[in-house]
Design an enzyme around this catalytic site. Structure first.
Site, PDB file in Angstrom:
ATOM      1  N   GLU A 296     -18.391  21.658 -12.131  1.00 12.79           N
ATOM      2  CA  GLU A 296     -18.384  20.331 -11.495  1.00 12.79           C
ATOM      3  C   GLU A 296     -17.051  19.921 -10.866  1.00 12.79           C
ATOM      4  O   GLU A 296     -16.636  18.770 -11.014  1.00 12.79           O
ATOM      5  CB  GLU A 296     -18.801  19.298 -12.546  1.00 12.79           C
ATOM      6  CG  GLU A 296     -17.808  19.115 -13.722  1.00 12.79           C
ATOM      7  CD  GLU A 296     -18.030  20.031 -14.904  1.00 12.79           C
ATOM      8  OE1 GLU A 296     -18.606  21.124 -14.737  1.00 12.79           O
ATOM      9  OE2 GLU A 296     -17.610  19.663 -16.017  1.00 12.79           O
ATOM     10  N   GLU A 321     -24.593  19.467 -12.074  1.00 14.44           N
ATOM     11  CA  GLU A 321     -23.192  19.326 -11.636  1.00 14.44           C
ATOM     12  C   GLU A 321     -22.951  17.973 -10.965  1.00 14.44           C
ATOM     13  O   GLU A 321     -21.893  17.371 -11.134  1.00 14.44           O
ATOM     14  CB  GLU A 321     -22.779  20.476 -10.707  1.00 14.44           C
ATOM     15  CG  GLU A 321     -22.983  21.891 -11.268  1.00 14.44           C
ATOM     16  CD  GLU A 321     -22.506  22.094 -12.694  1.00 14.44           C
ATOM     17  OE1 GLU A 321     -21.568  21.404 -13.134  1.00 14.44           O
ATOM     18  OE2 GLU A 321     -23.083  22.943 -13.401  1.00 14.44           O
ATOM     19  N   TYR A 414     -24.529  20.867 -25.321  1.00 19.05           N
ATOM     20  CA  TYR A 414     -25.509  20.399 -24.338  1.00 19.05           C
ATOM     21  C   TYR A 414     -26.744  19.820 -25.030  1.00 19.05           C
ATOM     22  O   TYR A 414     -27.133  18.686 -24.790  1.00 19.05           O
ATOM     23  CB  TYR A 414     -25.973  21.560 -23.440  1.00 19.05           C
ATOM     24  CG  TYR A 414     -24.902  22.140 -22.560  1.00 19.05           C
ATOM     25  CD1 TYR A 414     -23.912  22.958 -23.086  1.00 19.05           C
ATOM     26  CD2 TYR A 414     -24.885  21.881 -21.197  1.00 19.05           C
ATOM     27  CE1 TYR A 414     -22.930  23.505 -22.277  1.00 19.05           C
ATOM     28  CE2 TYR A 414     -23.907  22.432 -20.374  1.00 19.05           C
ATOM     29  CZ  TYR A 414     -22.935  23.242 -20.927  1.00 19.05           C
ATOM     30  OH  TYR A 414     -21.962  23.768 -20.122  1.00 19.05           O
TER      31      TYR A 414
HETATM   32  N1  BES Z   1     -18.828  22.451 -16.991  1.00 17.97           N
HETATM   33  C1  BES Z   1     -19.845  23.433 -17.134  1.00 17.97           C
HETATM   34  C2  BES Z   1     -19.339  24.833 -17.052  1.00 17.97           C
HETATM   35  C3  BES Z   1     -18.270  25.169 -18.064  1.00 17.97           C
HETATM   36  C4  BES Z   1     -18.329  24.741 -19.365  1.00 17.97           C
HETATM   37  C5  BES Z   1     -17.211  25.947 -17.679  1.00 17.97           C
HETATM   38  C6  BES Z   1     -17.312  25.064 -20.260  1.00 17.97           C
HETATM   39  C7  BES Z   1     -16.219  26.272 -18.579  1.00 17.97           C
HETATM   40  C8  BES Z   1     -16.261  25.829 -19.872  1.00 17.97           C
HETATM   41  C9  BES Z   1     -20.963  23.245 -16.107  1.00 17.97           C
HETATM   42  O1  BES Z   1     -21.211  21.931 -15.784  1.00 17.97           O
HETATM   43  C10 BES Z   1     -22.243  23.756 -16.718  1.00 17.97           C
HETATM   44  O2  BES Z   1     -22.647  23.210 -17.703  1.00 17.97           O
HETATM   45  N2  BES Z   1     -22.858  24.771 -16.137  1.00 17.97           N
HETATM   46  C11 BES Z   1     -24.101  25.311 -16.600  1.00 17.97           C
HETATM   47  C12 BES Z   1     -25.225  24.744 -15.806  1.00 17.97           C
HETATM   48  C13 BES Z   1     -26.273  24.064 -16.501  1.00 17.97           C
HETATM   49  C14 BES Z   1     -26.252  23.631 -17.874  1.00 17.97           C
HETATM   50  C15 BES Z   1     -27.382  23.518 -15.672  1.00 17.97           C
HETATM   51  C16 BES Z   1     -24.065  26.807 -16.388  1.00 17.97           C
HETATM   52  O3  BES Z   1     -23.103  27.303 -15.831  1.00 17.97           O
HETATM   53  O4  BES Z   1     -25.006  27.491 -16.779  1.00 17.97           O
HETATM   54 ZN    ZN Z   2     -22.052  20.871 -17.432  1.00 14.51          ZN
END
Ligand code: BES
Ligand code: ZN
Length: 655
Positions: A296, A321, A414
């Site tokens: 994001e 995001e 999450y």
């Molecule tokens: N902020 C996260 C990605 C992240 C988390 C990077 C922790 C580094 C450390 C991003 O928003 C995310 O959650 N991405 C998910 C997508 C989803 C839950 C729809 C992914 O990458 O799978």
């Molecule tokens: Zn996220």
């Protein structure tokens, strides 16, 4: 007087969750603004960097600034105006150096008082050891014209590209100048592009070698982990007045088409939570080695091409995001032990958006159920660990001290976080909870917070929005679960199933297959082809839970019936491939090679880690060696850990 001061200090520090993953003295001095200047040398994978900081003192007497760094070369530190060079040294704990980095200590040469503001500059160099950065060679790009660079700073990787206070509890505005040496290269950062020469150069360069200068600024305060850069032969295509898609030329039309409704997604979320305040929303479709589905970065989300499926089934990642624009980027967790303050809230808002996209709550709950299944499996795994650190990963407050905060990363913040909010909503009603979330945002706008802040806020809010009798009853209900939900490592205190017609369709079909006679298709098996992607995911995730009941003949029949091994949807492929290894179907079928190709074509950790986990040690090592150069440094690290933790003899070898 002394007593009051001591009492004040005790009370204000009590309950304040301190960030244990930074070496900086961020409670004594705070970054207010950061300006960076980078000369990119992408062919030799080196960046010459300068950083200028505006600091504000928040302690009685300040003599040193301590910053986070990771594997970089510091050249010198100085005061910009007078040019006075400052003493500095690096304090390094060999056990921590490659885990969380080192502490850069700058002696200020004088002492500053509370409230003082001063500036400082550091000149430094970074290269391939910078774990936030992926330097890609020309051959590794789609367009094959110039090298490519992209960053991934969350959680604690920004310190490998800029010396700074790398903690989500410090927010600052930033600006940047990026100089390139190849005129084909375009640069985007998580801010607004500004006209050349708005910012004077800090260093002198041989201008013959400079092809272009890009400048950016972001006047909204952000934490370090939201700084981002992409550089390559990338271009931008608009999808509306305020939204656009950025990628290399090769597939940009496909990406633009798939994401044509971006503006609508932003509106869905605005409908629920209020105005989108960041201005533009752009999404970069990165090379497939991007280790996440999405990230994001403000105004400039990064995404993996696996979200482009062709039927828009992957756009929920974009919606997720976008949702971070409020939860995560406006209100931010103040350390990585309460990451659910970002991710749990974000998933909650994402699913409010998905309700508008899908039109039916049942389909949203299919996502919740897929998430719950993955969460339950992880809680079981972590909670049975004898290591208290690993055990804590099952809770909403993992122990991150002395560790790379990324180690605690999983779907727990999450889904466990989402479930807590879902439960709280059911206690105070949808309408009230929506207002509560809006007020939470307003009160904490551009600040950082933790679970205690949320609890305290919520209690005060409920008190002033209900009668006293109602308040007392609600408070009691919340108090019975809140701490357990956050700190316990077992299942959440309230069991939420999210079972509904759409999910039952998927799990019933899975049951039918599990009880079918080998070689036979269950009656009505064709319904699968009408499922939405998330129902298919649930179907596969249900199968994974019971994979010991699956034999290779049924697996083959499944594959023939639904063409699973050649599916286009990576969300299905990685689950099917993992299942193929778990059930040993992969050993008896050419799809082993398809899996081998898959892990060489996609570097998204969520999708390849489960495959590497399911493989035997030797095969995993062989496949990893084949693809090591393709993977992002973060993916390398996590796969290496997976391989290391495997015992040599557990699984049957595949190769
Ligand atoms: N902020 C996260 C990605 C992240 C988390 C990077 C922790 C580094 C450390 C991003 O928003 C995310 O959650 N991405 C998910 C997508 C989803 C839950 C729809 C992914 O990458 O799978
Ligand atoms: Zn996220």
């Amino acid at each position: 007087m002394k007593f009051y001061i001591i009492a004040f200090l005790i009370f204000t520090s009590f309950g304040v969750d301190i960030d244990k993953n930074t070496f900086s003295n961020y409670r004594e001095v705070k970054m207010q603004h950061l300006h960076i200047e980078w000369l990119l040398n992408l062919r030799s994978k080196i960046i010459d960097g300068s950083a200028e900081y505006t600091f504000k003192v928040t302690t009685a007497e300040l003599k040193e600034v301590h910053l986070d760094i990771y594997q970089m070369e510091i050249k010198y530190a100085y005061y910009p105006n007078v040019g006075k060079v400052l003493d500095w040294h690096v304090e390094s704990d060999p056990k921590q150096s490659l885990v969380q980095g080192d502490k850069l200590i700058i002696k200020l040469g004088q002492s500053y008082k509370y409230g003082d503001i001063f500036q400082l500059r550091i000149k430094y160099q970074i290269g391939e050891a910078a774990r936030a950065l992926s330097f890609m060679s020309i051959e590794q790009t789609d367009d094959k014209k110039a090298p490519y660079l992209f960053s991934q700073c969350e959680a604690n990787n920004c310190r490998s590209m800029i010396p700074l206070q790398d903690t989500p509890s410090i927010k600052f505005t930033y600006s940047a100048t990026v100089l390139t040496q190849d005129s084909q290269i375009n640069v985007f950062m998580s801010g607004l592009p500004v006209k050349n020469n708005k910012f004077a150069l800090m260093e002198q360069y041989n201008m013959n070698g400079i092809a272009k200068i890009f400048q950016f600024e972001l006047n909204i305060k952000i934490p370090a982990y939201l700084i981002a850069i992409v550089a390559g032969t990338v271009q931008e295509k608009a999808t509306s007045q305020r939204t656009s898609v950025i990628s290399e030329a090769k597939n940009i039309d496909i990406y633009q088409k798939e994401l044509e409704d971006l503006d609508k997604y932003v509106k869905y979320l605005e409908d629920y939570i209020g105005e989108y305040k960041w201005g533009f929303y752009k999404i970069v479709i990165l090379p497939a080695s991007f280790p996440f589905g999405g990230m994001e970065n403000p105004l400039l989300t990064f995404a993996n091409p696996s979200i482009i499926v062709g039927d828009k089934s992957g756009v929920s990642v974009a919606i997720h995001e976008i949702a971070h624009s409020w939860f995560g980027n406006t209100v931010t967790c103040n350390n990585w032990s309460n990451m659910w303050i970002n991710e749990g809230f974000c998933v909650f808002l994402e699913r409010k958006g998905l309700l508008q996209l899908f039109g039916e709550i049942d389909y949203v709950y299919v996502n919740s159920q897929v998430g719950t299944k993955e969460m339950n499996a992880l809680i079981k795994e972590f909670n049975s660990s004898t290591d208290p650190v690993v055990k804590s990963y099952a809770s909403l407050h993992p122990i991150t001290e002395d560790h790379n905060a990324d180690d605690s990363f999983s779907t727990i913040p999450y889904e466990r976080g989402y479930q807590l909010l879902f439960y709280l909503e059911s206690v105070i009603s949808e309408i009230k909870f929506q207002q509560l979330l809006k007020d939470w945002l307003r009160q904490n706008e551009y600040q950082s917070a933790d679970e205690n802040d949320f609890y305290n806020f919520m209690i005060v809010w409920i008190k002033s929005n209900f009668t006293i009798e109602q308040f007392l009853a609600i408070k009691q209900q919340i108090d019975t679960v809140y701490t357990k939900w956050i700190y316990d490592t077992g299942s959440p205190p309230v069991k939420l199933g999210f079972i509904n017609d759409a999910s039952i369709q998927a799990t019933d079909l899975a049951e039918d297959w599990l009880s079918s006679r080998p070689g036979e298709q269950p009656q009505g098996f064709e319904i699968f082809n009408q499922f939405k992607s998330n129902q298919k995911q649930l179907f596969l995730s249900y199968m994974q839970e019971k994979y010991t009941n699956l034999n290779t003949i049924t697996m083959k029949q499944l594959d023939l019936s639904y063409n699973l091994s050649d599916n286009k949807d990576a969300e299905l492929l990685f689950r099917w491939y993992t299942l193929s290894i778990q059930t040993k179907y992969a050993t008896t079928n050419t799809n082993l090679n398809k899996i081998r190709t898959f892990v060489g074509k996609i570097g998204r950790m969520k999708m390849i880690n489960p495959i590497y986990k399911a493989l035997d040690k030797n095969t995993a090592q062989t496949w990893y060696n084949e693809n090591k150069n393709f993977y992002h440094p973060l993916a390398r690290q996590s796969i290496e850990n997976i391989i290391k933790s495997k015992s040599q003899y557990v699984n049957v070898e595949l190769l």
